[in-house]
Design a protein around this motif. Structure first.
Motif, PDB file in Angstrom:
ATOM      1  N   LEU A  22     -13.361  50.061 -43.428  1.00 36.88           N
ATOM      2  CA  LEU A  22     -13.595  49.135 -44.599  1.00 36.88           C
ATOM      3  C   LEU A  22     -15.063  49.441 -44.701  1.00 36.88           C
ATOM      4  N   SER A  23     -15.501  49.390 -45.988  1.00 35.32           N
ATOM      5  CA  SER A  23     -16.713  49.802 -46.613  1.00 35.32           C
ATOM      6  C   SER A  23     -17.385  49.012 -47.569  1.00 35.32           C
ATOM      7  N   SER A  24     -18.671  48.468 -47.398  1.00 33.02           N
ATOM      8  CA  SER A  24     -19.105  47.703 -48.341  1.00 33.02           C
ATOM      9  C   SER A  24     -20.626  48.037 -48.319  1.00 33.02           C
ATOM     10  N   HIS A  25     -21.423  48.361 -49.363  1.00 31.15           N
ATOM     11  CA  HIS A  25     -22.917  48.780 -49.457  1.00 31.15           C
ATOM     12  C   HIS A  25     -23.849  47.620 -49.301  1.00 31.15           C
ATOM     13  N   MET A  26     -24.931  47.846 -48.492  1.00 31.88           N
ATOM     14  CA  MET A  26     -25.961  46.922 -48.338  1.00 31.88           C
ATOM     15  C   MET A  26     -27.066  46.877 -49.339  1.00 31.88           C
ATOM     16  N   ASP A  27     -27.259  48.036 -49.961  1.00 31.25           N
ATOM     17  CA  ASP A  27     -28.214  48.151 -50.956  1.00 31.25           C
ATOM     18  C   ASP A  27     -27.948  47.317 -52.276  1.00 31.25           C
ATOM     19  N   GLU A  28     -29.012  46.606 -52.669  1.00 26.80           N
ATOM     20  CA  GLU A  28     -29.201  46.176 -53.970  1.00 26.80           C
ATOM     21  C   GLU A  28     -29.992  46.884 -54.879  1.00 26.80           C
ATOM     22  N   VAL A  29     -29.833  46.880 -56.340  1.00 24.27           N
ATOM     23  CA  VAL A  29     -30.871  47.324 -57.306  1.00 24.27           C
ATOM     24  C   VAL A  29     -32.120  46.918 -57.364  1.00 24.27           C
ATOM     25  N   GLY A  30     -33.198  47.484 -57.483  1.00 25.57           N
ATOM     26  CA  GLY A  30     -34.380  46.893 -57.321  1.00 25.57           C
ATOM     27  C   GLY A  30     -35.473  47.830 -57.788  1.00 25.57           C
ATOM     28  N   PHE A  31     -36.393  47.726 -57.076  1.00 25.66           N
ATOM     29  CA  PHE A  31     -37.690  48.743 -57.604  1.00 25.66           C
ATOM     30  C   PHE A  31     -38.582  49.275 -56.525  1.00 25.66           C
ATOM     31  N   MET A  32     -39.395  50.122 -56.777  1.00 23.69           N
ATOM     32  CA  MET A  32     -40.389  50.460 -55.939  1.00 23.69           C
ATOM     33  C   MET A  32     -41.744  50.283 -56.786  1.00 23.69           C
ATOM     34  N   VAL A  33     -42.889  50.128 -55.815  1.00 26.81           N
ATOM     35  CA  VAL A  33     -44.029  50.233 -56.474  1.00 26.81           C
ATOM     36  C   VAL A  33     -44.578  51.653 -56.958  1.00 26.81           C
ATOM     37  N   ARG A  34     -44.575  51.959 -58.339  1.00 28.12           N
ATOM     38  CA  ARG A  34     -45.105  53.312 -58.740  1.00 28.12           C
ATOM     39  C   ARG A  34     -46.501  53.623 -58.689  1.00 28.12           C
TER      40      ARG A  34
END
Length: 368
Positions: free
Chosen positions: A68-80
């Motif tokens: 069973l596979s579910s991804h933990m990451d969300e869309v977001g940003f980094m400090v550029r």
């Protein structure tokens, strides 16, 4: 309508409010391990940070392997970058539409795990030319205002280049408490499904060995599922992910919240195993669940990389519809969540070698 007490609402709250973009999912993985340890025989990590929880079958060594596979990451940003005036320039991590960003609160997580709040800059409409008002600002052109006056002030807060930035959004039950609003439902609600399934399976026998993989970096290239599948070497895999609800005035096309489980027949990157889809249909009928079908012509899920690994893995995707995907605030429905948990739990209970061979024969994989 299913009873509210069937699900752990606090688990969903913790998963939604945790911060974790691609490659920085540690906060989420710690929730997964702390909750799942009581329902697992073994916990391991791969080298991309995916966490894999195992629930052994009753024969301990001889059952088929279900992933069973579910991804933990969300869309977001980094400090550029940080300007001399103290503004933080953003680097999108995952797909963002500029319309949903201006005037939103964001959280920077520093290297020391401090949480710094800022607001995405916006413009007042007064006096703006119509072509400016109608133009969508590109995410790379947006900035975060921390309410300070200099680059040095930002650095004194502990902020540095590459720090994670995520929406600052509390979990909330809506006015009808079946509707749940929060950030990161893509794909934290399905992380919740996987954990609830393990909890259910701890109370009953099953022949298969169940591996729940909470994977990393799906939003930036479906990467974590690729390494997790090599760690598990599954016989069959179910990717759990969200799909787009189309029941708002913007769409009005029929994929409604609250209408039950969603079987993904295909998406742009994966065709579900036909025997697996049929087995899910049988379980839906037996459990008196509601069902609809998804044909997502743009995008994909962890199943994209899982089904192509090794000699090929019998795979499909189960989906939960969500409103306002890839925005700071998403809405899901408890009934869809509960029915998906029931479906996956029963699938894991039923699968054995005989059933698996039937799934393989559905696409011509036979020794005859």
């Amino acid at each position: 309508m299913s009873d509210f007490n069937e699900i752990d609402l606090d688990l969903l709250k913790r998963l939604s409010e945790a911060d974790g973009i691609g490659g920085m999912e540690r906060e989420v993985s710690r929730i997964v391990t702390s909750y799942g340890k009581d329902y697992s025989d073994d916990i391991q990590y791969d080298n991309l940070g995916s966490v894999i929880l195992k629930s052994s079958g009753k024969n301990k060594t001889n059952g088929p392997k279900i992933m069973l596979s579910s991804h933990m990451d969300e869309v977001g940003f980094m400090v550029r970058s940080i300007t001399a005036e103290g503004y933080v320039n953003l680097l999108p991590v995952g797909g963002w539409w500029g319309h949903v960003m201006p005037a939103q609160e964001m959280t920077i997580t520093t290297n020391d795990a401090e949480k710094i709040i800022g607001v995405v800059g916006s413009r007042a409409p007064h006096g703006l030319a119509s072509e400016v008002k109608e133009k969508v600002i590109q995410p790379m052109d947006l900035y975060l205002d921390l309410g300070v006056t200099s680059e040095q002030a930002v650095e004194q807060l502990g902020v540095s280049i590459g720090d994670m930035i995520t929406p600052n959004v509390p979990f909330r039950e809506m006015n009808d408490s079946n509707y749940l609003m929060g950030k990161a439902w893509d794909d934290r609600c399905c992380v919740g499904v996987g954990l609830e399934v393990l909890k259910n399976l701890s109370e009953s026998d099953h022949e298969a060995d169940i591996y729940f993989a909470a994977t990393t970096q799906e939003e930036v290239g479906i990467r974590g599922a690729r390494t997790a599948v090599h760690t598990i070497k599954p016989d069959v895999a179910i990717a759990l992910d969200v799909t787009t609800a189309t029941d708002t005035p913007f769409d009005n096309k029929g994929m409604k919240l609250g209408d039950g489980v969603v079987l993904s027949v295909l998406d742009s990157l994966t065709i579900g195993n036909s025997g697996l889809v049929q087995m899910m249909e049988e379980i839906v009928k037996d459990l008196l669940l509601d069902v609809r079908y998804d044909f997502m012509t743009v995008g994909g899920t962890d199943a994209c990389n899982i089904h192509k690994m090794m000699e090929g893995v019998v795979s499909m995707t189960l989906s939960l519809p969500t409103r306002y995907m890839h925005s700071p605030r998403l809405i899901i429905h408890k009934e869809d969540y509960i029915q998906t948990i029931k479906l996956v739990t029963e699938f894991c209970r039923r699968l054995n070698w005989e059933k698996l061979n039937q799934l393989k024969s559905s696409v011509g994989i036979t020794k005859d």
